[in-house]
Scaffold this motif. Structure first.
Motif, mmCIF file in Angstrom:
data_model
loop_
_atom_site.group_PDB
_atom_site.id
_atom_site.type_symbol
_atom_site.label_atom_id
_atom_site.label_comp_id
_atom_site.label_asym_id
_atom_site.label_seq_id
_atom_site.Cartn_x
_atom_site.Cartn_y
_atom_site.Cartn_z
ATOM 1 N N TYR A 24 -6.243 -21.880 -14.419
ATOM 2 C CA TYR A 24 -6.873 -22.052 -13.104
ATOM 3 C C TYR A 24 -7.580 -23.406 -13.012
ATOM 4 N N PHE A 25 -8.318 -23.778 -14.052
ATOM 5 C CA PHE A 25 -9.016 -25.068 -14.048
ATOM 6 C C PHE A 25 -8.030 -26.227 -13.901
ATOM 7 N N MET A 26 -6.829 -26.070 -14.449
ATOM 8 C CA MET A 26 -5.833 -27.146 -14.402
ATOM 9 C C MET A 26 -5.190 -27.294 -13.029
ATOM 10 N N VAL A 27 -5.100 -26.195 -12.263
ATOM 11 C CA VAL A 27 -4.336 -26.261 -11.009
ATOM 12 C C VAL A 27 -5.183 -26.168 -9.744
ATOM 13 N N THR A 28 -6.426 -25.718 -9.843
ATOM 14 C CA THR A 28 -7.228 -25.572 -8.627
ATOM 15 C C THR A 28 -7.542 -26.936 -8.014
ATOM 16 N N PRO A 29 -7.471 -27.037 -6.683
ATOM 17 C CA PRO A 29 -7.847 -28.306 -6.040
ATOM 18 C C PRO A 29 -9.365 -28.484 -5.946
ATOM 19 N N ASN A 30 -10.123 -27.447 -6.239
ATOM 20 C CA ASN A 30 -11.586 -27.541 -6.199
ATOM 21 C C ASN A 30 -12.103 -28.419 -7.336
#
Length: 199
Positions: A24-30
């Motif tokens: 999630y950390f790798m793909v989230t735009p946030n």
């Protein structure tokens, strides 16, 4: 050790939440700063990996389970109940944060899947938790793609392929029947979508 056991260990249900949050950390735009990432990672790792591992050690020492594989339905009941409590806590925990509250879908969705699996114990059905966790991960990242209108197709393909290979491994190890494997994946995947549309 065979490739089937290695893959089953790497993609074990207690490992998947940690893999999920790192992905999630790798793909989230946030833009989530490194301190927040570390805080979230440690929270997920402790609650979904360390707590279950310590619980299994305690259950083994007290004779409530025969092995760490927790292969029988009877042996699975206590660990499953604890995991449902953990996922409920994490769902509520992540729901409080506006920046990454979509992570609550992952934990609430998996919680619903675990609850259904728990009730199938009374029907003497031993659903594959390995495939439930893979289905949950795949469903969650499809939802993430919809929420942010981003393309993470390569990641979705990787999770799809890994699900198939893991299902083959579980069948080769005779840990589950085809019905138990398909049921696990279907529950994990569909409960994520259900949670997204409910919340």
């Amino acid at each position: 050790m065979s490739w089937q056991k290695i893959l089953s260990t790497i993609l074990h249900p207690v490992v998947m939440p940690t893999i999920g949050i790192l992905t999630y950390f790798m793909v989230t735009p946030n833009q989530i700063d490194i301190r927040q990432q570390l805080y979230l990672f440690v929270t997920v790792f402790i609650t979904t990996y360390l707590v279950p591992m310590l619980l299994l050690i305690f259950l083994k020492l007290t004779g409530r389970i025969e092995s760490f594989e927790v292969s029988s339905i009877k042996e699975r009941k206590i660990p499953m109940f604890i995991m449902m409590c953990v996922f409920l806590f994490l769902g509520k925990f992540f729901n409080k944060f506006d920046l990454f509250n979509e992570l609550s879908y992952l934990f609430f969705g998996t919680l619903i899947g675990l609850m259904i699996v728990y009730f199938t114990f009374f029907l003497k059905i031993k659903t594959s938790l390995h495939l439930l966790s893979m289905g949950s991960a795949l469903g969650f990242f499809i939802i993430l793609q919809l929420i942010y209108n981003i393309s993470i197709l390569p990641l979705i393909l990787i999770f799809t392929i890994l699900s198939g290979v893991l299902a083959t491994a579980r069948l080769d190890l005779k840990a589950h029947t085809p019905k138990e494997v398909y049921l696990g994946f279907f529950l994990g995947f569909s409960c994520q979508l259900l949670t997204y549309y409910i919340l």
